[in-house]
Design a protein around this motif. Structure first.
Motif, PDB file in Angstrom:
ATOM      1  N   GLU A 186       0.832  -1.209   0.000  1.00 48.83           N
ATOM      2  CA  GLU A 186       0.000   0.000   0.000  1.00 48.83           C
ATOM      3  C   GLU A 186       0.863   1.255   0.000  1.00 48.83           C
ATOM      4  O   GLU A 186       0.567   2.225  -0.699  1.00 48.83           O
ATOM      5  CB  GLU A 186      -0.942  -0.003   1.201  1.00 48.83           C
ATOM      6  CG  GLU A 186      -2.072  -1.003   1.077  1.00 48.83           C
ATOM      7  CD  GLU A 186      -2.894  -1.161   2.348  1.00 48.83           C
ATOM      8  OE1 GLU A 186      -2.501  -0.618   3.403  1.00 48.83           O
ATOM      9  OE2 GLU A 186      -3.927  -1.846   2.274  1.00 48.83           O
ATOM     10  N   LYS A 187       1.936   1.236   0.755  1.00 49.39           N
ATOM     11  CA  LYS A 187       2.852   2.370   0.813  1.00 49.39           C
ATOM     12  C   LYS A 187       3.508   2.593  -0.553  1.00 49.39           C
ATOM     13  O   LYS A 187       3.607   3.718  -1.028  1.00 49.39           O
ATOM     14  CB  LYS A 187       3.913   2.104   1.885  1.00 49.39           C
ATOM     15  CG  LYS A 187       4.882   3.221   2.112  1.00 49.39           C
ATOM     16  CD  LYS A 187       5.833   2.846   3.231  1.00 49.39           C
ATOM     17  CE  LYS A 187       6.924   3.870   3.415  1.00 49.39           C
ATOM     18  NZ  LYS A 187       7.880   3.466   4.458  1.00 49.39           N
ATOM     19  N   LEU A 188       3.937   1.522  -1.198  1.00 48.28           N
ATOM     20  CA  LEU A 188       4.549   1.625  -2.514  1.00 48.28           C
ATOM     21  C   LEU A 188       3.537   2.126  -3.549  1.00 48.28           C
ATOM     22  O   LEU A 188       3.846   2.999  -4.363  1.00 48.28           O
ATOM     23  CB  LEU A 188       5.120   0.275  -2.945  1.00 48.28           C
ATOM     24  CG  LEU A 188       5.816   0.245  -4.295  1.00 48.28           C
ATOM     25  CD1 LEU A 188       7.009   1.187  -4.304  1.00 48.28           C
ATOM     26  CD2 LEU A 188       6.254  -1.173  -4.623  1.00 48.28           C
ATOM     27  N   ALA A 189       2.316   1.600  -3.507  1.00 50.62           N
ATOM     28  CA  ALA A 189       1.279   2.005  -4.461  1.00 50.62           C
ATOM     29  C   ALA A 189       0.910   3.472  -4.291  1.00 50.62           C
ATOM     30  O   ALA A 189       0.531   4.139  -5.261  1.00 50.62           O
ATOM     31  CB  ALA A 189       0.049   1.120  -4.307  1.00 50.62           C
ATOM     32  N   ALA A 190       1.017   4.008  -3.081  1.00 52.73           N
ATOM     33  CA  ALA A 190       0.653   5.396  -2.811  1.00 52.73           C
ATOM     34  C   ALA A 190       1.769   6.378  -3.155  1.00 52.73           C
ATOM     35  O   ALA A 190       1.539   7.584  -3.192  1.00 52.73           O
ATOM     36  CB  ALA A 190       0.266   5.551  -1.340  1.00 52.73           C
TER      37      ALA A 190
END
Length: 96
Positions: free
Chosen positions: A27-31
């Motif tokens: 989720e952190k990478l996607a954001a």
């Protein structure tokens, strides 16, 4: 996500350089904002020992072999090359 509540707490509150919560890491990478100047490098390695050699991790060599063609595709002394080089250095430190 872990189904065992104790394991889930440990994964979510781990005080570690490693992100044990894969969902949170993805989720952190996607954001993250897109970047053409400094590419993102994500690495997944099979860190299990090989056969009867518990101290041998072939993933270390796989990483070294795979990363050379990637970094070779960037012009030296550019922001992208410098960013990638710093990422590689941090990954090598973690692997050590």
């Amino acid at each position: 996500m872990a189904t065992d509540p104790v394991r889930q707490i440990r994964e979510e509150d781990a005080d570690s350089r490693y992100d044990l919560n894969l969902r949170r890491a993805l989720e952190k990478l996607a954001a993250a904002e897109p970047s053409t100047d400094a590419p993102y490098l994500t690495v997944t390695l099979d860190w299990r020992p090989e056969g009867g050699q518990p101290n041998t991790r072939y993933a270390r060599q796989v990483f070294a072999d795979q990363i050379q063609p990637i970094i070779g595709g960037y012009e030296p002394h550019t922001p992208a090359h410098e960013s990638l080089s710093a990422d590689i250095e941090r990954i090598n430190e973690l692997l050590d």
